[in-house]
Enzyme design. Structure first.
Site, short mmCIF file in Angstrom:
data_model
loop_
_atom_site.label_atom_id
_atom_site.label_comp_id
_atom_site.label_asym_id
_atom_site.label_seq_id
_atom_site.Cartn_x
_atom_site.Cartn_y
_atom_site.Cartn_z
N ILE A 1 8.55 6.03 8.42
CA ILE A 1 7.23 5.93 7.81
C ILE A 1 7.27 4.81 6.77
CG2 ILE A 1 5.53 7.12 6.36
CD1 ILE A 1 5.58 8.44 9.00
N ASP A 2 6.42 3.78 6.95
CA ASP A 2 6.36 2.72 5.95
C ASP A 2 5.22 3.00 4.97
OD1 ASP A 2 3.96 1.93 7.17
OD2 ASP A 2 4.90 0.30 8.28
N SER A 3 4.99 2.10 4.04
CA SER A 3 3.99 2.35 3.00
C SER A 3 2.57 2.49 3.59
CB SER A 3 4.02 1.25 1.94
OG SER A 3 3.80 -0.01 2.52
#
Length: 72
Positions: free
Chosen positions: A32-34
């Site tokens: 999960i990225d920003s």
């Protein structure tokens, strides 16, 4: 209950097994990225019927729970 909802959302986005997601799991380790974090937060707001202001960096599932519960 909040943890379960977050874990389900993450599992849906990443195809991870819900059982592999723990409160101490880092979003980066889960893929999960920003941007994904923001999208998960928006989906949570819809499911909870509550607006959540993300005014700090969250790195783990527990960090997000703390923000939502107001325990920043």
């Amino acid at each position: 209950m909040l943890f379960d909802t977050i874990a389900e959302l993450i599992a849906e986005r990443t195809d991870c097994d819900v059982a592999d997601i723990k409160p101490e799991s880092k979003f980066s380790d889960l893929g999960i990225d920003s941007l994904d974090t923001v999208e998960v937060l928006m989906e949570l707001e819809d499911r909870l019927g509550k607006e959540v202001e993300l005014n700090q960096k969250v790195e783990t599932v527990q960090d997000l729970i703390n923000v939502i519960e107001g325990r920043e």
